[in-house]
Design a protein around this motif. Structure first.
Motif, PDB file in Angstrom:
ATOM      1  N   LEU A 176      -9.768   5.874   7.780  1.00 16.85           N
ATOM      2  CA  LEU A 176      -8.618   5.151   7.250  1.00 16.85           C
ATOM      3  C   LEU A 176      -8.956   4.463   5.945  1.00 16.85           C
ATOM      4  O   LEU A 176      -8.098   4.309   5.062  1.00 16.85           O
ATOM      5  N   VAL A 177     -10.203   4.041   5.794  1.00 19.20           N
ATOM      6  CA  VAL A 177     -10.639   3.308   4.599  1.00 19.20           C
ATOM      7  C   VAL A 177     -11.482   4.223   3.726  1.00 19.20           C
ATOM      8  O   VAL A 177     -12.018   5.236   4.190  1.00 19.20           O
ATOM      9  N   PRO A 178     -11.604   3.895   2.431  1.00 24.95           N
ATOM     10  CA  PRO A 178     -12.406   4.751   1.543  1.00 24.95           C
ATOM     11  C   PRO A 178     -13.880   4.714   1.907  1.00 24.95           C
ATOM     12  O   PRO A 178     -14.409   3.684   2.334  1.00 24.95           O
ATOM     13  N   THR A 179     -14.535   5.829   1.760  1.00 25.80           N
ATOM     14  CA  THR A 179     -15.966   5.909   2.005  1.00 25.80           C
ATOM     15  C   THR A 179     -16.711   5.678   0.686  1.00 25.80           C
ATOM     16  O   THR A 179     -16.116   5.650  -0.392  1.00 25.80           O
ATOM     17  N   GLU A 180     -18.008   5.539   0.801  1.00 32.25           N
ATOM     18  CA  GLU A 180     -18.818   5.255  -0.384  1.00 32.25           C
ATOM     19  C   GLU A 180     -18.696   6.358  -1.426  1.00 32.25           C
ATOM     20  O   GLU A 180     -18.719   6.101  -2.636  1.00 32.25           O
ATOM     21  N   GLU A 181     -18.499   7.596  -0.952  1.00 31.48           N
ATOM     22  CA  GLU A 181     -18.396   8.729  -1.875  1.00 31.48           C
ATOM     23  C   GLU A 181     -17.149   8.654  -2.753  1.00 31.48           C
ATOM     24  O   GLU A 181     -17.106   9.244  -3.838  1.00 31.48           O
ATOM     25  N   MET A 182     -16.119   7.920  -2.305  1.00 37.73           N
ATOM     26  CA  MET A 182     -14.872   7.853  -3.056  1.00 37.73           C
ATOM     27  C   MET A 182     -14.996   6.968  -4.288  1.00 37.73           C
ATOM     28  O   MET A 182     -14.177   7.055  -5.209  1.00 37.73           O
ATOM     29  N   GLY A 183     -15.996   6.094  -4.297  1.00 42.04           N
ATOM     30  CA  GLY A 183     -16.249   5.260  -5.463  1.00 42.04           C
ATOM     31  C   GLY A 183     -15.137   4.252  -5.747  1.00 42.04           C
ATOM     32  O   GLY A 183     -14.326   3.914  -4.874  1.00 42.04           O
ATOM     33  N   LEU A 184     -15.083   3.813  -7.001  1.00 45.43           N
ATOM     34  CA  LEU A 184     -14.132   2.786  -7.408  1.00 45.43           C
ATOM     35  C   LEU A 184     -12.694   3.269  -7.295  1.00 45.43           C
ATOM     36  O   LEU A 184     -11.791   2.492  -6.949  1.00 45.43           O
ATOM     37  N   PHE A 213      -6.871   2.330  -2.309  1.00 46.60           N
ATOM     38  CA  PHE A 213      -6.736   1.720  -0.983  1.00 46.60           C
ATOM     39  C   PHE A 213      -6.219   0.291  -1.098  1.00 46.60           C
ATOM     40  O   PHE A 213      -5.456  -0.167  -0.243  1.00 46.60           O
ATOM     41  N   ALA A 214      -6.611  -0.417  -2.150  1.00 48.65           N
ATOM     42  CA  ALA A 214      -6.115  -1.786  -2.358  1.00 48.65           C
ATOM     43  C   ALA A 214      -4.606  -1.779  -2.532  1.00 48.65           C
ATOM     44  O   ALA A 214      -3.897  -2.670  -2.031  1.00 48.65           O
ATOM     45  N   ASN A 215      -4.096  -0.765  -3.212  1.00 47.84           N
ATOM     46  CA  ASN A 215      -2.644  -0.657  -3.377  1.00 47.84           C
ATOM     47  C   ASN A 215      -1.966  -0.394  -2.039  1.00 47.84           C
ATOM     48  O   ASN A 215      -0.875  -0.901  -1.757  1.00 47.84           O
ATOM     49  N   ARG A 216      -2.596   0.393  -1.180  1.00 46.40           N
ATOM     50  CA  ARG A 216      -2.049   0.642   0.159  1.00 46.40           C
ATOM     51  C   ARG A 216      -2.036  -0.647   0.980  1.00 46.40           C
ATOM     52  O   ARG A 216      -1.099  -0.892   1.744  1.00 46.40           O
ATOM     53  N   LEU A 217      -3.071  -1.450   0.826  1.00 44.11           N
ATOM     54  CA  LEU A 217      -3.103  -2.730   1.532  1.00 44.11           C
ATOM     55  C   LEU A 217      -1.984  -3.641   1.052  1.00 44.11           C
ATOM     56  O   LEU A 217      -1.411  -4.408   1.836  1.00 44.11           O
ATOM     57  N   MET A 218      -1.666  -3.561  -0.227  1.00 44.70           N
ATOM     58  CA  MET A 218      -0.570  -4.359  -0.779  1.00 44.70           C
ATOM     59  C   MET A 218       0.750  -3.983  -0.128  1.00 44.70           C
ATOM     60  O   MET A 218       1.601  -4.844   0.139  1.00 44.70           O
ATOM     61  N   THR A 219       0.923  -2.704   0.187  1.00 46.58           N
ATOM     62  CA  THR A 219       2.122  -2.270   0.894  1.00 46.58           C
ATOM     63  C   THR A 219       2.199  -2.945   2.260  1.00 46.58           C
ATOM     64  O   THR A 219       3.271  -3.373   2.693  1.00 46.58           O
ATOM     65  N   GLY A 220       1.057  -3.042   2.929  1.00 46.29           N
ATOM     66  CA  GLY A 220       1.016  -3.722   4.227  1.00 46.29           C
ATOM     67  C   GLY A 220       1.402  -5.185   4.107  1.00 46.29           C
ATOM     68  O   GLY A 220       2.132  -5.712   4.959  1.00 46.29           O
ATOM     69  N   LEU A 221       0.945  -5.856   3.053  1.00 47.31           N
ATOM     70  CA  LEU A 221       1.280  -7.263   2.852  1.00 47.31           C
ATOM     71  C   LEU A 221       2.783  -7.430   2.644  1.00 47.31           C
ATOM     72  O   LEU A 221       3.401  -8.343   3.200  1.00 47.31           O
ATOM     73  N   ILE A 222       3.371  -6.547   1.830  1.00 42.91           N
ATOM     74  CA  ILE A 222       4.813  -6.617   1.605  1.00 42.91           C
ATOM     75  C   ILE A 222       5.563  -6.410   2.913  1.00 42.91           C
ATOM     76  O   ILE A 222       6.575  -7.055   3.179  1.00 42.91           O
ATOM     77  N   GLY A 223       5.055  -5.491   3.741  1.00 37.88           N
ATOM     78  CA  GLY A 223       5.679  -5.258   5.047  1.00 37.88           C
ATOM     79  C   GLY A 223       5.647  -6.495   5.920  1.00 37.88           C
ATOM     80  O   GLY A 223       6.636  -6.822   6.595  1.00 37.88           O
ATOM     81  N   ILE A 224       4.523  -7.191   5.911  1.00 35.49           N
ATOM     82  CA  ILE A 224       4.394  -8.419   6.707  1.00 35.49           C
ATOM     83  C   ILE A 224       5.390  -9.468   6.230  1.00 35.49           C
ATOM     84  O   ILE A 224       6.047 -10.144   7.031  1.00 35.49           O
ATOM     85  N   ILE A 225       5.527  -9.614   4.912  1.00 34.43           N
ATOM     86  CA  ILE A 225       6.472 -10.587   4.350  1.00 34.43           C
ATOM     87  C   ILE A 225       7.899 -10.211   4.732  1.00 34.43           C
ATOM     88  O   ILE A 225       8.716 -11.075   5.108  1.00 34.43           O
ATOM     89  N   ALA A 226       8.223  -8.922   4.670  1.00 30.31           N
ATOM     90  CA  ALA A 226       9.570  -8.465   5.018  1.00 30.31           C
ATOM     91  C   ALA A 226       9.874  -8.726   6.489  1.00 30.31           C
ATOM     92  O   ALA A 226      10.973  -9.176   6.849  1.00 30.31           O
ATOM     93  N   ILE A 227       8.911  -8.457   7.352  1.00 27.29           N
ATOM     94  CA  ILE A 227       9.095  -8.712   8.787  1.00 27.29           C
ATOM     95  C   ILE A 227       9.240 -10.207   9.042  1.00 27.29           C
ATOM     96  O   ILE A 227      10.050 -10.641   9.874  1.00 27.29           O
ATOM     97  N   ALA A 228       8.459 -11.012   8.309  1.00 28.84           N
ATOM     98  CA  ALA A 228       8.566 -12.471   8.455  1.00 28.84           C
ATOM     99  C   ALA A 228       9.971 -12.954   8.122  1.00 28.84           C
ATOM    100  O   ALA A 228      10.514 -13.846   8.778  1.00 28.84           O
TER     101      ALA A 228
END
Length: 329
Positions: free
Chosen positions: A70-78, A84-99
């Motif tokens: 689910l998360v990037p491996t070391e081979e994926m680099g920067l 993945f950070a952008n995908r996490l941001m989607t999760g944060l927006i979802g949490i705010i929307a549910i709230a």
């Protein structure tokens, strides 16, 4: 007897949580509404960073980042980290929307307008996540990437409506500006939308594809730059006319027109700089974020053309929702 007691005990925590939810529009709901708007704008910035750093396929699969993880491996680099950070941001927006949905639960009948907006925002987050998945699956198809950005702009506008309405009482609304001014404002909003659409096509035809192997639209990027600039300048002219009319007529929306004009001037400046400096990623990203701010400002202006019957937009800054309701009564 034991079953009855179990049901009673089990119901107490639920009732306790329900009683803690807001029974009127207050600070908690307004803060979440603002967080929703801000996060919808921020994710455009993080999405732009993904695209402008060539990290569009930093996570080459979806919903996993890579096969088996689910998360990037070391081979994926920067690149993997950025995507993945952008995908996490989607999760944060979802949490705010549910709230927002949870906080409005007790008010779902009294403030159906707010509750429906909150539910739509939750659905929008889910839809955006799916579109993001399709974007990855298609290898960053430029048309789907452009659609992804367009939906983000729509989400920004919806979040702006939510922010606007948490400061107003429900019920009939009437124009607080002349009909001609309202018509010109709506015409301006159409030209703003046209400017944004042409901007999306221009970017989809330019060099920042998100990945070296991603395709482009094949359209003439130089021609699209002009087709994007012309409605942008038309928007500026229309806004200046709106400003003159609002100041001359001392209309209650003049501060929104001023804000719109300032954002447009900054956006035009950034656009000219990026075009003449070879499209540096930082300026392109700033231009994308400013497009969202512009959409929010235009939406706010249109929303404030009307106010609850007997109430002007200026009144809503100094009185609360309950007092507004009593005045309307």
């Amino acid at each position: 007897m034991h079953a009855i007691m179990s049901k009673t005990v089990g119901a107490e925590p639920v009732n306790s949580i329900y009683q803690r939810l807001p029974s009127a529009i207050g600070a908690r709901i307004r803060v979440v509404a603002w967080l929703s708007l801000l996060s919808e704008i921020v994710i455009v910035g993080t999405g732009g960073a993904v695209r402008l750093t060539g990290s569009g396929l930093g996570c080459p699969t979806w919903p996993n980042c890579v096969v088996g993880s689910l998360v990037p491996t070391e081979e994926m680099g920067l690149h993997g980290v950025i995507e993945f950070a952008n995908r996490l941001m989607t999760g944060l927006i979802g949490i705010i929307a549910i709230a927002a949905v949870v906080l409005l639960w007790r008010l779902r009948r009294e403030r159906k307008d707010l509750f429906v907006l909150a539910v739509i925002l939750v659905g929008g987050v889910l839809a955006q996540a799916l579109v993001g998945g399709v974007t990855v699956w298609t290898g960053l198809n430029p048309f789907i990437v452009g659609f992804h950005f367009t939906v983000s702009l729509i989400m920004v506008c919806l979040a702006t409506v939510l922010v606007h309405r948490v400061y107003l009482a429900p019920g009939p609304r009437t124009l607080v500006v002349p009909v001609g001014f309202a018509g010109l404002a709506h015409a301006t909003s159409f030209v703003v939308a046209l400017t944004v659409i042409m901007g999306v096509l221009t970017t989809a035809s330019g060099p920042h594809s998100g990945d070296a192997d991603a395709g482009r639209t094949g359209f003439n990027a130089e021609l699209l730059e002009h087709l994007h600039a012309w409605p942008g300048y038309a928007t500026l002219v229309l806004t200046i006319v709106l400003l003159a009319a609002s100041v001359g007529g001392k209309l209650p929306v003049r501060r929104f027109v001023v804000a719109l004009l300032v954002i447009e001037l900054v956006q035009i400046l950034v656009g000219l700089l990026q075009a003449n400096l070879g499209l540096p990623p930082v300026l392109v990203g700033l231009h994308m974020v400013l497009a969202c701010v512009l959409a929010a400002a235009m939406t706010a202006l249109v929303l404030n053309l009307k106010a609850p019957t007997g109430i002007t937009p200026d009144d809503t800054k100094v009185i609360g929702t309950s007092e507004l309701s009593s005045r309307r009564g």
